[in-house]
Design an enzyme around this catalytic site. Structure first.
Site, PDB file in Angstrom:
ATOM      1  N   LYS A 156       0.842  -1.202   0.000  1.00 48.25           N
ATOM      2  CA  LYS A 156       0.000   0.000   0.000  1.00 48.25           C
ATOM      3  C   LYS A 156       0.873   1.246   0.000  1.00 48.25           C
ATOM      4  O   LYS A 156       2.084   1.184   0.218  1.00 48.25           O
ATOM      5  CB  LYS A 156      -0.924  -0.004   1.221  1.00 48.25           C
ATOM      6  CG  LYS A 156      -0.201  -0.010   2.562  1.00 48.25           C
ATOM      7  CD  LYS A 156      -1.188  -0.077   3.710  1.00 48.25           C
ATOM      8  CE  LYS A 156      -0.465  -0.056   5.062  1.00 48.25           C
ATOM      9  NZ  LYS A 156      -1.403  -0.046   6.194  1.00 48.25           N
ATOM     10  N   ARG A 200      -9.856   0.871  15.633  1.00 43.33           N
ATOM     11  CA  ARG A 200      -9.763   1.653  14.402  1.00 43.33           C
ATOM     12  C   ARG A 200     -10.844   1.171  13.439  1.00 43.33           C
ATOM     13  O   ARG A 200     -11.743   1.896  13.089  1.00 43.33           O
ATOM     14  CB  ARG A 200      -8.357   1.522  13.808  1.00 43.33           C
ATOM     15  CG  ARG A 200      -8.058   2.474  12.684  1.00 43.33           C
ATOM     16  CD  ARG A 200      -6.596   2.414  12.271  1.00 43.33           C
ATOM     17  NE  ARG A 200      -6.188   1.107  11.776  1.00 43.33           N
ATOM     18  CZ  ARG A 200      -4.969   0.820  11.336  1.00 43.33           C
ATOM     19  NH1 ARG A 200      -4.015   1.757  11.372  1.00 43.33           N
ATOM     20  NH2 ARG A 200      -4.671  -0.377  10.893  1.00 43.33           N
ATOM     21  N   TYR A 239      14.920  31.622   2.604  1.00 43.71           N
ATOM     22  CA  TYR A 239      13.809  32.431   3.085  1.00 43.71           C
ATOM     23  C   TYR A 239      13.977  32.790   4.570  1.00 43.71           C
ATOM     24  O   TYR A 239      14.400  31.962   5.383  1.00 43.71           O
ATOM     25  CB  TYR A 239      12.488  31.673   2.920  1.00 43.71           C
ATOM     26  CG  TYR A 239      12.024  31.538   1.491  1.00 43.71           C
ATOM     27  CD1 TYR A 239      11.649  32.659   0.746  1.00 43.71           C
ATOM     28  CD2 TYR A 239      11.949  30.293   0.887  1.00 43.71           C
ATOM     29  CE1 TYR A 239      11.211  32.523  -0.558  1.00 43.71           C
ATOM     30  CE2 TYR A 239      11.508  30.149  -0.421  1.00 43.71           C
ATOM     31  CZ  TYR A 239      11.148  31.271  -1.142  1.00 43.71           C
ATOM     32  OH  TYR A 239      10.710  31.154  -2.441  1.00 43.71           O
ATOM     33  N   MET A 264      10.566  24.808  -1.485  1.00 47.50           N
ATOM     34  CA  MET A 264       9.672  23.864  -2.135  1.00 47.50           C
ATOM     35  C   MET A 264      10.443  22.891  -3.018  1.00 47.50           C
ATOM     36  O   MET A 264      10.172  21.682  -3.008  1.00 47.50           O
ATOM     37  CB  MET A 264       8.625  24.596  -2.976  1.00 47.50           C
ATOM     38  CG  MET A 264       7.642  23.645  -3.674  1.00 47.50           C
ATOM     39  SD  MET A 264       6.429  24.496  -4.701  1.00 47.50           S
ATOM     40  CE  MET A 264       5.391  25.241  -3.440  1.00 47.50           C
TER      41      MET A 264
END
Length: 814
Positions: free
Chosen positions: A483, A581, A709, A758
């Protein structure tokens, strides 16, 4: 060749049971999955800790294999084939190879050491091939199984052999020595690899040297420790940077990207230029020089050939290609044995049914060209290759031996016609000798992405899978979780490898993950752990198997199942034993039983639960309470419904910590990807993913200047800064910036300065020799994802699954 094979197997202590004594055997096999198995194959049914090849004999007989080496004959196979019955099939394989080796009498170079074996072997092949017809180990086939398979490839036309031998513990080298029987020995660098199998360094050296017990000469870097273990009667040919008593004294100096070696050998003194600077490559190159000197090559030949050495690519890489293609890059070697290996790898990793082979002329086969390309054609037919593109004058001359084949005289001609070939929706194996520069073809076919890649080591995945399988009791099945895009490592490629290893189940979180795998050709049963009711029609359509965890979900699925007139469709019942869960709780079991009793549209394939604290032994009592409740509730279901489904509750940590509760199946997750929260267990797992990038730019800033930044880093001295093209959009946490984390550049830690952007991050490389384009390791062996998770106060799962899919995955096999 078939007569020598027949003589070799007849000399192995075995009881022959069969109907046909007039055997024709022309190939040896140990892998039942290979498409190359056929009527002339002799199959050794090896038995390992995690697999027994005897269980595949029936299937092999069905495809025409008639000759087997076994410890016993499976009941359903009696009278259907020829069997050589032995006590131990691996021992028989080794004895067979030793017998086969004894039928040939030409020089054999045997290599061992901790590092450099494969590189020295490949370089020697390059350096000596103009003068010899060489047989060598394919790739790094240096194990107890790989060595005999390598030696068995010898044929009558070879006149020099180069085989490497690797060991991990005592008594292994004695077996390999009998198989290789080297006449010339090379001891490469002795390092820390596989230290755990030996008492100490001295013990390791003594074991390694057993390879050369009957060699005519030993070539090595003179060393006081090694000297004490060498038989005084053995002829040695030594070299050294420090000891002038060595046979060859070497001094070196570096300039630009090259190293200049001054070689003193007796009265000879000459210079050699090699295109490397790192010490490992320099030492490996000197081992090659020593062989050339021993073979009495002249100075000019040595100089000319050594200057042409090249980086050795030891990996088969899987890459994304243009037009929805999958590329298998094996563009640096072309010999018959490695072609067989590459074709098997193609079959295990093919993403598309259509398969294309781009193949250069094949060198050093030891066969006539007519016989060679006949055998290549047979290989291609057995591997069901749809299209062959041959490049080279020789393969062009034999084009008619291949179906659906087009050939080109050279790589340049192929490139000029590239646009006419229409590559799309296919798996392409690119297999070529280095002189053909097939890296240019790879570049044309490879999908263009930015320079940050996540390299996935398929060998490590196989190792980790087998490690956990070795912990299982007999007949316990294994489901592997793929998964979240294979925990960030890539879904299809890993699923394909797991299918190749014949795991029992795959597990995904959502239906779309399972649909993607089924659509790509995965045939294993796939369980969907968190199916939404809206996905039930798609689950049924794609033959996925849903986990059912509530009455609402069960009623919804049964309604659709009845509408579609399903019969015995597999479902999996999830019980809540304390995780709270998902799952049926104790007070809902009666309604669950009432709903399922007598229902023929579905079949309960398994009953499962999930442990909340399997990784933390402080909560051992709670874990046992979950197991006890699971036993109680699952038994009630089985008794009331009169069913015998699989039961499973253990995840990766549970496999290790609660081995008495393996039930019928276990679910392997993060452990497959090389991560354990147990320190001792972690040492036994191999790193799977290495996130790499490159230096985009290097700049110098003055004291008082800032980076990034918010000016969160201000230099307090003149500082050299490198910018790396990877950022939080690629999955790197911003918390890893501002001095918290580091990357590895040229084996040194470069700490991150300023905020992570980013698409970029910046590191301090003031004390590191580096340049634009140099490789950067973001995580892998160091820093590990476990270390990063600890520093970021999270878990390794989050680090792995955060890596963006815009980061290209490159899968490789050593």
């Amino acid at each position: 060749m078939s007569q020598k094979i027949l003589k070799s197997i007849q000399d192995v202590p075995a009881t022959f049971i069969g109907n046909n004594t007039d055997l024709t055997i022309d190939a040896i096999a140990i892998d039942s999955r290979s498409l190359q198995n056929g009527p002339q194959t002799l199959f050794f049914a090896l038995v390992g800790a995690n697999n027994d090849a005897h269980q595949y004999i029936k299937d092999l007989i069905a495809i025409g294999v008639q000759n087997f080496v076994v410890t016993h004959i499976p009941l359903e196979c009696e009278g259907q084939a020829n069997f050589f019955v032995v006590e131990n099939t691996l021992t028989a394989l080794q004895q067979f190879a030793a017998n086969y080796r004894s039928l040939f009498d030409f020089p054999i170079i045997g290599l061992t050491g901790s590092n450099g074996k494969t590189i020295v072997k490949e370089w020697l092949n390059f350096l000596l091939s103009p003068d010899y017809n060489i047989i060598r180990s394919p790739k790094s086939y240096n194990s107890q199984i790989g060595v005999p398979l390598s030696v068995i490839a010898i044929n009558e036309q070879h006149n020099l052999g180069i085989f490497e031998a690797g060991i991990s513990t005592h008594y292994e080298m004695e077996k390999l020595e009998k198989i290789i029987k080297p006449t010339i020995g090379i001891l490469t660098n002795i390092g820390s690899a596989h230290d755990e199998g030996f008492v100490n360094l001295e013990n390791k050296i003594a074991e390694k040297l057993k390879l050369f017990e009957h060699a005519q000469v030993l070539i090595y870097n003179k060393n006081e420790i090694i000297n004490t273990f060498i038989n005084p009667e053995m002829k040695i040919f030594s070299w050294s940077f420090d000891c002038k008593d060595a046979d060859v004294f070497v001094s070196k100096k570096s300039a630009l990207d090259k190293t200049f070696l001054n070689v003193q050998f007796g009265k000879q003194r000459f210079d050699i230029k090699i295109p490397f600077q790192d010490m490992a490559s320099v030492e490996n190159a000197i081992s090659c020089v020593m062989v050339l000197l021993y073979f009495k090559y002249d100075e000019e030949t040595i100089q000319n050939r050594m200057e042409l050495l090249y980086p050795v690519e030891m990996r088969l890489k899987v890459k994304n290609g243009i037009n929805n293609c999958s590329i298998i890059d094996d563009s640096y070697s072309s010999d018959f044995q490695s072609l067989k290996i590459a074709l098997d790898f193609l079959e295990s990793q093919k993403q598309y049914k259509r398969k294309t082979l781009i193949l250069s002329d094949i060198f050093q086969s030891g066969l006539s060209n007519d016989e060679l390309y006949t055998k290549v054609s047979q290989l291609i037919i057995s591997n069901k290759i749809d299209r062959v593109i041959g490049i080279g004058e020789t393969i062009t001359a034999f084009e008619k031996k291949f179906a659906n084949c087009i050939t080109y005289k050279n790589t340049a001609e192929f490139i000029s016609k590239f646009d006419d070939l229409n590559f799309a929706n296919e798996t392409i194996l690119i297999k070529g000798a280095r002189t053909f520069q097939f890296e240019e073809i790879v570049s044309l076919l490879e999908e263009k992405t930015h320079e940050t890649v996540l390299e996935i080591n398929l060998n490590a995945i196989s190792h980790n899978l087998n490690f956990f399988k070795s912990k299982l009791k007999p007949n316990v099945k294994i489901m592997v979780m793929v998964k979240a895009f294979g925990y960030g490592n890539g879904g299809f490629e890993i699923a394909k490898l797991l299918e190749h290893h014949k795991v029992d189940y795959l597990g995904v979180a959502f239906a779309d993950e399972g649909i993607s795998l089924k659509s790509a050709g995965i045939h294993l049963p796939i369980m969907v752990l968190n199916p939404e009711t809206t996905s039930f029609p798609a689950i049924i359509q794609h033959q996925l198997e849903p986990e059912i965890y509530s009455l609402k979900g069960l009623h919804a699925f049964l309604k659709i199942a009845e509408q579609k007139n399903l019969n015995q469709f597999p479902i999996h019942i999830k019980l809540d034993t304390g995780m709270h869960r998902l799952g049926f709780e104790d007070n809902t079991i009666a309604d669950l039983i009432a709903t399922l009793r007598g229902n023929q549209t579905v079949k309960v394939k398994s009953i499962l639960s999930h442990m909340a604290t399997s990784d933390d032994l402080e909560f051992k009592d709670f874990a046992h309470s979950q197991i006890d409740l699971f036993e109680k509730l699952s038994c009630k279901l089985m008794t009331e419904l009169q069913i015998k489904p699989l039961r499973h509750i253990l995840n990766t940590s549970g496999i290790s910590n609660y081995s008495d509760s393996q039930y019928d199946m276990v679910r392997l997750g993060i452990g497959l990807y090389g991560v354990s929260n147990d320190v001792e267990e972690q040492k036994k797992l191999e790193n799977v993913g290495t996130l790499k990038s490159v230096i985009s730019q290097v700049r110098r800033i003055a004291s008082g200047e800032s980076v990034g930044y918010g000016r969160r880093f201000i230099a307090d001295k003149p500082t050299k800064i490198a910018t790396i093209p990877i950022g939080y959009a690629d999955g790197i946490s911003r918390g890893w910036g501002n001095g918290s984390g580091y990357v590895i550049i040229n084996k040194s830690k470069a700490f991150i300065v300023g905020s992570i952007c980013m698409d970029m991050l910046m590191v301090d490389v003031t004390d590191i020799e580096c340049a634009e384009g140099d490789q950067v390791i973001v995580f892998g062996e160091s820093p590990t994802v476990t270390y990063m998770a600890q520093k970021l106060n999270t878990i390794p799962y989050e680090i792995l699954t955060s890596i963006s899919q815009r980061v290209k995955r490159v899968f490789y096999r050593e």
